[in-house]
Scaffold this motif. Structure first.
Motif, short mmCIF file in Angstrom:
data_model
loop_
_atom_site.label_atom_id
_atom_site.label_comp_id
_atom_site.label_asym_id
_atom_site.label_seq_id
_atom_site.Cartn_x
_atom_site.Cartn_y
_atom_site.Cartn_z
N GLN A 32 0.82 -1.20 0.00
CA GLN A 32 0.00 0.00 0.00
C GLN A 32 0.87 1.27 0.00
O GLN A 32 0.59 2.24 -0.70
CB GLN A 32 -0.87 -0.06 1.25
N TYR A 33 1.95 1.21 0.79
CA TYR A 33 2.81 2.40 0.93
C TYR A 33 4.08 2.32 0.09
O TYR A 33 5.00 3.11 0.29
CB TYR A 33 3.15 2.62 2.40
N ASN A 34 4.15 1.28 -0.77
CA ASN A 34 5.33 1.15 -1.62
C ASN A 34 6.62 0.97 -0.83
O ASN A 34 7.65 1.55 -1.16
CB ASN A 34 5.43 2.40 -2.52
N MET A 35 6.51 0.21 0.25
CA MET A 35 7.72 -0.10 1.04
C MET A 35 8.17 -1.52 0.72
O MET A 35 7.38 -2.37 0.31
CB MET A 35 7.39 -0.03 2.54
N ARG A 36 9.46 -1.80 0.92
CA ARG A 36 9.96 -3.18 0.79
C ARG A 36 10.35 -3.69 2.16
O ARG A 36 10.80 -2.92 3.01
CB ARG A 36 11.19 -3.24 -0.14
N ILE A 37 10.18 -5.02 2.36
CA ILE A 37 10.46 -5.64 3.66
C ILE A 37 11.57 -6.67 3.54
O ILE A 37 11.55 -7.51 2.64
CB ILE A 37 9.21 -6.38 4.21
N ILE A 38 12.51 -6.60 4.48
CA ILE A 38 13.42 -7.74 4.71
C ILE A 38 12.89 -8.44 5.95
O ILE A 38 12.61 -7.80 6.96
CB ILE A 38 14.87 -7.27 4.96
N GLY A 39 12.76 -9.79 5.87
CA GLY A 39 12.24 -10.57 6.99
C GLY A 39 10.80 -10.93 6.75
O GLY A 39 10.39 -11.04 5.60
N PRO A 40 9.98 -11.06 7.79
CA PRO A 40 10.33 -10.98 9.20
C PRO A 40 11.13 -12.21 9.68
O PRO A 40 11.47 -13.05 8.86
CB PRO A 40 8.96 -10.95 9.88
N ASP B 282 8.42 -10.55 1.74
CA ASP B 282 8.45 -9.69 0.56
C ASP B 282 9.73 -9.95 -0.23
O ASP B 282 9.71 -10.69 -1.20
CB ASP B 282 8.34 -8.22 1.01
N LEU B 283 10.83 -9.36 0.20
CA LEU B 283 12.08 -9.53 -0.54
C LEU B 283 12.63 -10.94 -0.33
O LEU B 283 12.68 -11.44 0.79
CB LEU B 283 13.10 -8.50 -0.07
N ASN B 284 13.05 -11.57 -1.42
CA ASN B 284 13.62 -12.91 -1.30
C ASN B 284 14.94 -12.98 -2.06
O ASN B 284 15.47 -11.96 -2.53
CB ASN B 284 12.62 -13.96 -1.79
N GLU B 285 15.47 -14.18 -2.17
CA GLU B 285 16.79 -14.39 -2.77
C GLU B 285 16.87 -13.79 -4.18
O GLU B 285 17.92 -13.27 -4.58
CB GLU B 285 17.15 -15.88 -2.80
N THR B 286 15.79 -13.86 -4.90
CA THR B 286 15.82 -13.39 -6.28
C THR B 286 15.99 -11.87 -6.33
O THR B 286 16.73 -11.34 -7.17
CB THR B 286 14.55 -13.81 -7.02
N ASP B 287 15.34 -11.18 -5.42
CA ASP B 287 15.46 -9.71 -5.39
C ASP B 287 16.91 -9.29 -5.12
O ASP B 287 17.43 -8.39 -5.77
CB ASP B 287 14.55 -9.14 -4.31
N PHE B 288 17.53 -9.95 -4.16
CA PHE B 288 18.91 -9.56 -3.85
C PHE B 288 19.88 -10.02 -4.93
O PHE B 288 20.90 -9.38 -5.18
CB PHE B 288 19.30 -10.06 -2.46
N ILE C 124 28.75 -13.52 -5.34
CA ILE C 124 27.53 -13.62 -4.53
C ILE C 124 27.47 -15.02 -3.92
O ILE C 124 27.61 -16.02 -4.63
CB ILE C 124 26.27 -13.35 -5.38
N MET C 125 27.28 -15.05 -2.60
CA MET C 125 27.27 -16.30 -1.85
C MET C 125 25.86 -16.46 -1.28
O MET C 125 25.32 -15.52 -0.69
CB MET C 125 28.27 -16.15 -0.71
N ILE C 126 25.27 -17.63 -1.48
CA ILE C 126 23.86 -17.83 -1.10
C ILE C 126 23.71 -19.08 -0.23
O ILE C 126 24.27 -20.13 -0.55
CB ILE C 126 22.97 -18.02 -2.36
N TYR C 127 22.96 -18.96 0.86
CA TYR C 127 22.46 -20.14 1.55
C TYR C 127 20.93 -20.09 1.52
O TYR C 127 20.34 -19.16 2.07
CB TYR C 127 22.93 -20.20 3.01
N VAL C 128 20.30 -21.07 0.86
CA VAL C 128 18.83 -21.12 0.84
C VAL C 128 18.33 -22.51 1.18
O VAL C 128 19.03 -23.51 0.99
CB VAL C 128 18.21 -20.77 -0.53
N GLU C 129 17.12 -22.55 1.68
CA GLU C 129 16.45 -23.83 1.94
C GLU C 129 15.34 -24.07 0.93
O GLU C 129 14.97 -25.19 0.66
CB GLU C 129 15.94 -23.86 3.38
N ASP C 130 14.80 -22.99 0.38
CA ASP C 130 13.88 -23.11 -0.75
C ASP C 130 14.00 -21.85 -1.58
O ASP C 130 14.57 -20.85 -1.13
CB ASP C 130 12.43 -23.33 -0.29
N ILE C 131 13.48 -21.91 -2.78
CA ILE C 131 13.46 -20.73 -3.65
C ILE C 131 12.01 -20.43 -3.95
O ILE C 131 11.23 -21.31 -4.30
CB ILE C 131 14.30 -21.00 -4.92
N LYS C 132 11.64 -19.15 -3.76
CA LYS C 132 10.21 -18.81 -3.75
C LYS C 132 9.61 -18.75 -5.14
O LYS C 132 8.55 -19.26 -5.40
CB LYS C 132 10.03 -17.43 -3.07
N THR C 133 10.30 -18.10 -6.04
CA THR C 133 9.73 -17.85 -7.37
C THR C 133 10.69 -18.42 -8.39
O THR C 133 11.57 -17.73 -8.91
CB THR C 133 9.57 -16.33 -7.59
#
Lengths: 697, 697
Positions: A120-128, A189-195, A208-217
């Protein structure tokens, strides 16, 4: 795009606390200690100041603009604060607070709520539910990580905060610096792909070094990764790859881990270098951040220990790399400068009594050889060995080398100082040759990825209408499974050859169709309700004349009636009898993360008993399809053994691409198998004998 | 047996030098510094005393007996000194001097000379061209190793002095002690097998660690290793396993490295645990020396990081191990003691805010679960984590645990102190779960080895005379190759079924034989000069009547005459036509180190295109043969797929054992192939269709 995080003008800490030991205290302290240059606003309605900074009762009360807010208050209170942030004009929010998706249905609702507010406010979130964000370029530490990384060129993202803590600690011990660091948490909101997208274009980041357990998109990840890996190496651990691991993943994060085959394929198709252990993750990243990418194969080993040279040579071969063939000039020069007992073949053995100067001579000579594309310097601490001085001379000669140089000082206390000197001079020093070689392998894979032509999935001029008709007809009947003549129509529309065939409602018609096609023919039961035809005696092959066709028709219908009395029976399909050729299976399944996952294998026992298959995510291009074919162990059978002619691999590659196009254009296809695709010898094409297709409901 | 080395009453150092920096100085100093309790005699004709000890002009001048002599003088001068040692009654000699086999033909002669002298005087030699021998029990350091290991329970032998230096340095850094240490050098007399035998019975040694580049006496090594591994784990690196590695090995040590398949088989058949890297060598040895051997499968993971738990669970599955199924009582107890968000399934997640006490609770509970046979404790350094205190509580609870306990404190500086505490308390602490799991795998393999019945190769009542007759006949003809009817006679004598057959000199006779056997039959050219019969059109199958047999006979003879005009032709072999069954290949080759190396695989494309074969060294026993069969990837084809009945695996196991017996009893057999052995369904046996055998000249 994510400037609110990487370059905010000001930061508010909602939940900043005066109490030591509280997260709200730790994060504010981290921010202050890291030396962030803009204003920092503690937000705490119960305090006037925190850690020497004036505190404000709410974000809205902070003076001036607030670009970034770090939220540490209990999960249930986050939503109203998010609203305030939105109203204040905050652009980025780091929600460290837990109490969301990871605690169940109510938390998931809360998570959706904060995402809605952010949109709604055009903000991006890291987390929660994360550790936070660190940026050494912006001198920003908005996290409760146990330490602030030194400045460097590795950007690291982690789905797990705990693993992130370990990674920071290990990086520090290995002397590796970071540019950016993010703990992704629940990825609301923000996930591995965004970064990945952000960092792919980031001039401060080399690796770029990545640790993931799943990929969202999955599909977007692949597009972004394909682009990012053109600019810089991306090294990733995807954990939860086996069924035991996956079980732990679901109970931990609620992540629906995709099948490992899809991840393996997706990483391979996008040039992402997969590490299977934290050690590999660091080894590869250290290599990439400190050394040039190897130009092509050809490793030269310089050692003071024959045995270690043997082990390194073994490792080179096991990794599928080659030892460089030293030029005659190189060997002559080595012969001249080294003692007579030294080996001037590769591995170059400078002998147990080599001191730093002799290593220097050898390195100087081999590094000029155009056949040498990488150097591995090995040292064991023998009686007159100079681990420290040898490190110094190696560093001096090899700094700014156009080819990668790795060191193995194999020991403990005796070699520690040398290792420090090498590391300080950006020459990766591994305790064992095997690890250096694995890093070289990762480099060569990356070089080949860079040399690979751009991704170009092919479009085909297919008979889209015919396919839609088949699908519509099935849906109208309430069927989601498509086989037999209908499926063959789809294959034909797609441009895959099918055997001559026709539906016969009675024996006379069967003979008529058979005579059009030409004997011998195959008869198969035609019924929308019978999928596994052979199991009920619904197939007869090699029918040579009218009499045999009539007899077979009668038997098949009788079998079907008695074994599947409830089935609707249309008659028999009369088909051209296909002989010779090799059986191939092509299949497609929907992976929850990546969508259409294609499978290729040799038919019959090879798939069932040997499980010798390969996977790729669609859409794929010609090169992907070719690699997919070449990947199976039984590929020699297709290339021709025992004087057999090679199979028509081009026809397979073409069929795979057509299928990829089909499932990409028709996302309603849930599953699909061509089994078998009969492949003839090179130049003679392939023919799809049977297809089974399932539509999404 | 080797008491002269492990418990000498006195030691002479021939070549003891007053000059610092000389080996003769370093070795004497090592001896003195290590605190050897008996007399040490420097031998140096040009000095009265060295390093404060009275020196003697020759060994013969030393007072009293001399049990052990260490020789450091130039290689050419060693032989006369050896003689003096012999005359003095020295029992053991360590020849550190170089200048022997490794420098070429002249050196090899010198080496033979000193071995001859040793035999004459009943002395044993370590070396030449080695680092020396160390014994922490006898406080003896007769070496120029860069450091003296602390006292411990690992005995280590190395073919390479350089690798040995690294190993000592790494062992020291890892806090691991040694009981005995030997650098084998050229192995002119004593080799790895001698020390394996000695240390197998050594009460001071819990684990034997080996680095070798070749094994000198393969068959004896296997006998000795089979016995030693019953008493204690033996962990070995054999380097030079690939062709690149082997090339380096030959140029370095002149060692004729055996094919890796033979080493792999020999180690597996004797319970030797193979490490492929120095890291594994240490990881496994540390596990064995500090922890009890796992009783059976079932690993419990306790972690403060879900992601690390996932990686560990992945590693467990990849290693072929299983996670323990926790009992309901255990889960209930965990539920009671841990916070609600903790996972009480395995991996047990004590959560990121776990402090030492919570780890203690969890460890105490899971260690009582009878399903838990090993525990892996994982820690990542998060904000409130107590790496040190958690190490302390782990050590306190788990010391003297009847099940193995491993730790992974994943980090750098933050976890270093904890790692030190764990190591000091004999709990192996690995930086990554994968390494702990590999060690557990090695332990479980060793447990299974201990549970395995004693090695019992079977004897068969074979027709020895018939076999000797065939061999004699061939030799008399000047032939070393045996095939066809002769080879079938050998198979029959060995108790392997062969098809009915007879030799026919003309077409009439062929029809006669065919009618005895029964149609259909196969005709094959019978000639001592034609080995690959099909290649020259020398085989016709499926002959159904007299006319077909006559025609085939004529064609085969004509083909042979035209394609191999120089060949002696005996006529045609008429054979029972064998149909059905699955094709198996059994083969034997002579390995230079281990002798008869047996191969098993599925025939046809499986061997040629998929290289899906297994190896064992003969003699082998029933269990070896069974494992050999089960090892191939295509084993599912023999067990029956797609409703096919299983093949007669018992018949294959029997045939392998018979072949093993044959090549053991007739060492003159150089090579042998049964190709194919047709194997029928379970209970119906197997039949050897063709055999080829080559005798040693």
């Amino acid at each position: 795009m994510l400037e609110a995080f990487s370059n905010p003008r000001s930061v508010a800490v909602v939940g900043a606390s005066r109490e030591e030991g509280k997260l709200g205290h730790a994060v504010l302290k981290s921010l202050i200690d890291a030396g962030f240059l803009g204003p920092i606003y503690p937000v705490n309605p119960k305090a006037d100041e925190v850690l020497g900074l004036k505190a404000y009762p709410s974000v809205k009360d902070c003076p001036g603009t607030v670009d970034l807010a770090v939220i540490l208050i209990p999960g249930k209170l986050v939503a109203p604060v998010m609203k305030e942030c939105g109203e204040k004009g905050v652009k980025g929010v780091i929600v460290i607070s837990a109490g969301f998706r990871e605690v169940g249905a109510e938390g998931l609702r809360a998570e959706h709520e904060i995402v809605d507010i952010a949109r709604q406010y055009n903000m991006r979130i890291i987390g929660p539910n994360c550790l936070g964000y660190i940026d050494t370029i912006a001198k920003l530490n908005a996290s409760f990580a146990p330490l602030m990384p030194r400045k460097g060129t590795i950007a690291f993202m982690s789905q797990s905060g705990a693993i992130a803590s370990s990674i920071l600690d290990i990086a520090d011990a290995r002397g590796l610096g970071m540019s950016r660091f993010v703990s992704l948490g629940n990825k609301a909101d923000l996930n591995e792909t965004d970064f990945l997208q952000e960092w792919g274009d980031d001039a401060e980041t080399k690796v770029i070094m990545i640790y993931v357990e799943d990929i969202k998109t999955g599909a977007r990840f692949m597009d972004v990764a394909r682009a990012a890996t053109r600019h810089k190496p991306v090294v990733a651990i995807k954990s939860g790859s086996t069924s035991a691991g996956t079980k732990a993943a679901s109970s931990h994060t609620g992540a629906l881990a995709g099948s490992d085959a899809a991840y393996t394929a997706a990483f391979r198709q996008t040039g992402v270098i997969r590490a299977t252990t934290v050690e590999d993750l660091f080894d590869f990243s250290e290599a990439f951040t400190n050394q040039p990418v190897i130009r092509e194969d050809g490793v030269c080993i310089v050692t003071n220990a024959g045995g270690a040279g043997v082990m390194a040579a073994d490792a080179v071969e096991h990794a599928g790399l080659k030892l460089a063939q030293l030029s005659p000039q190189t060997m002559a020069a080595l012969k001249e400068k080294l003692p007579p007992a030294a080996s001037v073949l590769n591995p170059v053995d400078v002998l147990g009594d080599a001191q730093a100067d002799r290593y220097g001579l050898a390195l100087d000579i081999v590094s000029r050889d155009p056949n040498v594309n990488a150097i591995l310097v090995i040292l064991t601490p023998q009686i007159v060995t100079q681990p420290k001085e040898t490190a110094e001379i190696t560093a001096r000669l090899m700094t700014n080398s156009p080819i990668p140089v790795f060191a193995c000082w194999i020991g403990g206390a005796l070699t520690a100082e040398g290792v420090k000197i090498l590391t300080a001079n950006h020459i990766p020093a591994y305790p064992e040759p095997e690890r250096a070689v694995r890093s070289l392998r990762a480099m060569l894979d990356y070089r080949r990825w860079l040399q690979r032509p751009k991704f170009q999935p092919r479009s085909y001029d297919i008979d889209r209408k015919a396919i839609e008709q088949v699908f519509d007809a099935a849906r109208k009947d309430g069927r989601l499974q498509i086989g037999d003549a209908e499926a063959r129509a789809v294959m034909q529309a797609l441009g895959i050859r099918v055997p001559g065939s026709g539906l016969a409602e009675d024996a006379d018609e069967a003979v008529q169709v058979a005579e059009q096609i030409g004997y011998p023919v195959v008869l198969k039961i035609a019924s929308p309700d019978i999928l596994h035809k052979s199991d009920i005696g619904g197939v007869k092959v090699g029918l040579k004349d009218a009499a045999e066709v009539r007899a077979a028709f009668a038997t098949i219908i009788a079998n079907a009636r008695s074994r599947k009395p409830e089935a609707e029976i249309w008659g028999c399909q009369v088909q051209e009898m296909i002989r010779g050729g090799r059986e191939i299976i092509l299949g497609v399944n929907r992976d929850p993360q990546f969508g259409p996952l294609m499978m290729f294998g040799l038919g019959g026992i090879y798939v069932e008993a040997l499980r010798d298959v390969s996977f790729r995510v669609a859409p794929l291009d010609e090169l992907d399809a070719r690699e997919m074919v070449n990947e199976i162990r039984a590929i020699r059978l297709l290339r021709g053994v025992r004087g057999e002619p090679p199979a028509d691999i081009e026809a397979i590659v073409d069929s795979i691409q057509r299928l990829s196009y089909l499932v990409t254009e028709f996302p309603e296809i849930l599953e699909l198998d061509i089994n078998p695709l009969m492949v003839y010898e090179a130049g003679k094409g392939a023919i799809g004998l049977d297809m089974r297709l399932v539509l999404a409901s």
